[in-house]
Design an enzyme around this catalytic site. Structure first.
Site, PDB file in Angstrom:
ATOM      1  CG  ASP A  95      -9.627   2.734  -4.803  1.00 50.88           C
ATOM      2  OD1 ASP A  95     -10.105   2.121  -5.769  1.00 50.88           O
ATOM      3  OD2 ASP A  95      -8.921   3.743  -4.919  1.00 50.88           O
ATOM      4  CB  SER A  96     -15.139   1.043  -3.212  1.00 54.38           C
ATOM      5  OG  SER A  96     -15.224   2.424  -2.886  1.00 54.38           O
ATOM      6  N   GLY A  97     -13.584   2.723  -5.689  1.00 59.71           N
ATOM      7  CA  GLY A  97     -13.900   3.678  -6.740  1.00 59.71           C
ATOM      8  C   GLY A  97     -14.700   4.861  -6.240  1.00 59.71           C
ATOM      9  N   GLY A  98     -15.124   4.795  -4.976  1.00 63.23           N
ATOM     10  CA  GLY A  98     -15.963   5.852  -4.424  1.00 63.23           C
ATOM     11  C   GLY A  98     -15.300   7.212  -4.433  1.00 63.23           C
ATOM     12  CG  PHE A  99     -11.243   9.706  -3.135  1.00 59.25           C
ATOM     13  CD1 PHE A  99     -11.525  10.589  -2.096  1.00 59.25           C
ATOM     14  CD2 PHE A  99     -10.276  10.060  -4.054  1.00 59.25           C
ATOM     15  CE1 PHE A  99     -10.846  11.797  -1.977  1.00 59.25           C
ATOM     16  CE2 PHE A  99      -9.595  11.264  -3.952  1.00 59.25           C
ATOM     17  CZ  PHE A  99      -9.879  12.135  -2.900  1.00 59.25           C
ATOM     18  CG  ASP A 149     -16.405   5.348   1.092  1.00 59.98           C
ATOM     19  OD1 ASP A 149     -16.022   5.028  -0.057  1.00 59.98           O
ATOM     20  OD2 ASP A 149     -15.719   6.056   1.853  1.00 59.98           O
ATOM     21  CD  GLN A 192     -15.893   8.637   4.497  1.00 60.67           C
ATOM     22  OE1 GLN A 192     -15.582   9.748   4.950  1.00 60.67           O
ATOM     23  NE2 GLN A 192     -15.243   8.076   3.485  1.00 60.67           N
ATOM     24  N   GLY A 219     -12.061   9.906   4.325  1.00 57.84           N
ATOM     25  CA  GLY A 219     -12.523  11.276   4.439  1.00 57.84           C
ATOM     26  C   GLY A 219     -11.622  12.189   5.235  1.00 57.84           C
ATOM     27  CG  ASP A 269      -3.611   4.494   0.053  1.00 57.43           C
ATOM     28  OD1 ASP A 269      -3.813   5.008  -1.069  1.00 57.43           O
ATOM     29  OD2 ASP A 269      -4.408   4.622   1.003  1.00 57.43           O
ATOM     30  CB  CYS A 307      18.669   6.477   1.061  1.00 61.19           C
ATOM     31  SG  CYS A 307      17.414   5.508   0.178  1.00 61.19           S
ATOM     32  CB  CYS A 309      16.923   3.242  -2.493  1.00 59.78           C
ATOM     33  SG  CYS A 309      17.444   4.756  -3.325  1.00 59.78           S
ATOM     34  CB  CYS A 312      20.866   6.367  -2.438  1.00 58.61           C
ATOM     35  SG  CYS A 312      19.577   7.628  -2.284  1.00 58.61           S
ATOM     36  CG  HIS A 338      15.228   8.259  -3.132  1.00 61.19           C
ATOM     37  ND1 HIS A 338      16.177   7.892  -2.206  1.00 61.19           N
ATOM     38  CD2 HIS A 338      14.585   9.350  -2.602  1.00 61.19           C
ATOM     39  CE1 HIS A 338      16.132   8.714  -1.183  1.00 61.19           C
ATOM     40  NE2 HIS A 338      15.172   9.614  -1.397  1.00 61.19           N
TER      41      HIS A 338
END
Length: 374
Positions: A95-99, A149, A192, A219, A269, A307, A309, A312, A338
């Site tokens: 990510d850009s770091g904006g958030f 952004d 946005q 957003g 994500d 599951c 995994c 489990c 898990h």
């Protein structure tokens, strides 16, 4: 030449959900896909071998803001990039770091040139511009970079969001101009517009006019009601190109992943599964399990009978409860394996349902078993 190839392979005739394939410099993967978050160059508690073999992850996230502060670009540059630094041979999105910068609130100041902010670690002053965000991500060497952004808060007045969208567009153009590694790194624009559908449409149009390798919806899932979020998402995705990947940022609960796929999203994500795991909560096919609860003290069954995994297959609820209650590191690791595998398996099932034109039926059956209401 673009660093990314998106292939739309099938559209669910009953919902519009998309099954596709993305090819990047570090391999290809099918979509829709869930991407585990590796904020500081590690998915918390996981080795890369566990991500590959136990979680079956094909792409993870790194965070520009946090990696810029620690360990810093000099270290990562000397290491040969983020892939080599963390020994991960598959795809990375940064990510850009904006958030993160905008979540600092009183610690930052927005101008046309960028954002001045103070580190959450030591209060040191920094400045992040669109050009610097791209430069940092090019040093990281991620396969997909994100534009810098402004993520408008919820709720927000229309005039504020209007100006925010215009600023995001101007910054996106500067990011595109600063992007020089176009044959090895893809760049996504971020739509946005807050909860205003017409501003979402305008943002998408402006970004498409600039031209990006893929498009993210930012957003959303920032505190608004679920119904509003899904309504705005449904109004946004039709304005995005069919031949480019679509990424919904920051969602990771099973219901949101299913609903995002139904609305034409290819990538998602979230830190939710790893955070829940460290706090002792598991996602299972029959709903959430809070493993600290007393009723699991003598429960020697699997965390989730359905599951596949590693956790489990090998450990019981009683043992996991013991580890979490004692604060043992292994407990957080096993719960993380898990939760992440639960979501990557969910996405496998979603992809199969799309190919068979039955994602709506899959959603209804999953919700009934999990305990969700539509």
């Amino acid at each position: 030449m673009s660093a990314i190839k998106y292939e739309l392979l099938h559209v669910d005739k009953n919902s519009g959900a998309r099954y596709g394939k993305i090819t990047l410099p570090h391999g290809e993967f099918e979509t829709p896909v869930f991407m585990p978050v590796g904020t500081l160059g590690t998915v918390k508690a996981m080795t890369v071998e566990e991500l590959e073999e136990k979680v079956k992850a094909s792409i993870i996230l790194g965070n520009t803001y946090h990696l810029y502060l620690r360990p810093g670009m000099e270290v990562i540059k000397k290491a040969g990039g983020l892939h080599k630094f963390m020994n991960w041979n598959h795809n990375i999105l940064t990510d850009s770091g904006g958030f993160q910068v905008f979540s600092l609130n009183s610690l930052r100041k927005i101008t046309e040139e960028g954002v001045e902010f103070r580190s959450h670690l030591n209060g040191e002053k920094h400045f992040l511009s669109p050009e610097k965000a791209i430069d940092i991500q090019q040093t990281l060497g991620s396969d997909i970079m994100m534009c810098f952004d402004e993520c408008a808060p919820y709720p927000a007045e229309r005039k504020y969001v209007e100006n925010s969208v215009k600023l995001t567009t101007r910054w996106a153009k500067r990011c595109r101009d600063a992007h020089t590694n176009r044959d090895t790194q893809a760049l996504f624009g971020i739509v946005q517009g807050g909860m205003y559908k017409d501003l979402r449409e305008q943002s998408a149009k402006d970004l498409i006019d600039i031209g990006f390798d893929g498009y993210a919806v930012g957003g959303l899932s920032v505190g608004e009601p679920k119904d509003l979020m899904l309504d705005v998402l449904a109004a946004t995705t039709p304005h995005l190109p069919e031949d480019k990947a679509r990424y919904l940022m920051g969602v990771g609960s099973p219901d949101y992943l299913i609903e995002a796929a139904l609305r034409g999203i290819d990538m998602c994500d979230c830190v939710l599964p790893t955070r829940m795991a460290r706090n002792g909560t598991a996602m299972t096919s029959h709903g959430r399990v809070i493993i600290k609860n007393k009723k699991y003290e003598l429960d020697f069954t699997k965390l989730d009978e359905e599951c596949d995994c590693y956790t489990c297959r090998n450990y019981t609820k009683a043992y996991l409860r013991h580890l979490i209650k004692c604060g043992e590191i292994l407990g957080a690791r096993l719960m993380t394996i898990h939760n992440l595998r639960f979501l990557t398996k969910l996405m496998e099932d979603i992809r199969e349902a799309i190919k068979q034109d039955r994602l709506l039926e899959f959603r209804d059956a999953f919700y009934k078993k999990y305990g969700y209401e539509k």
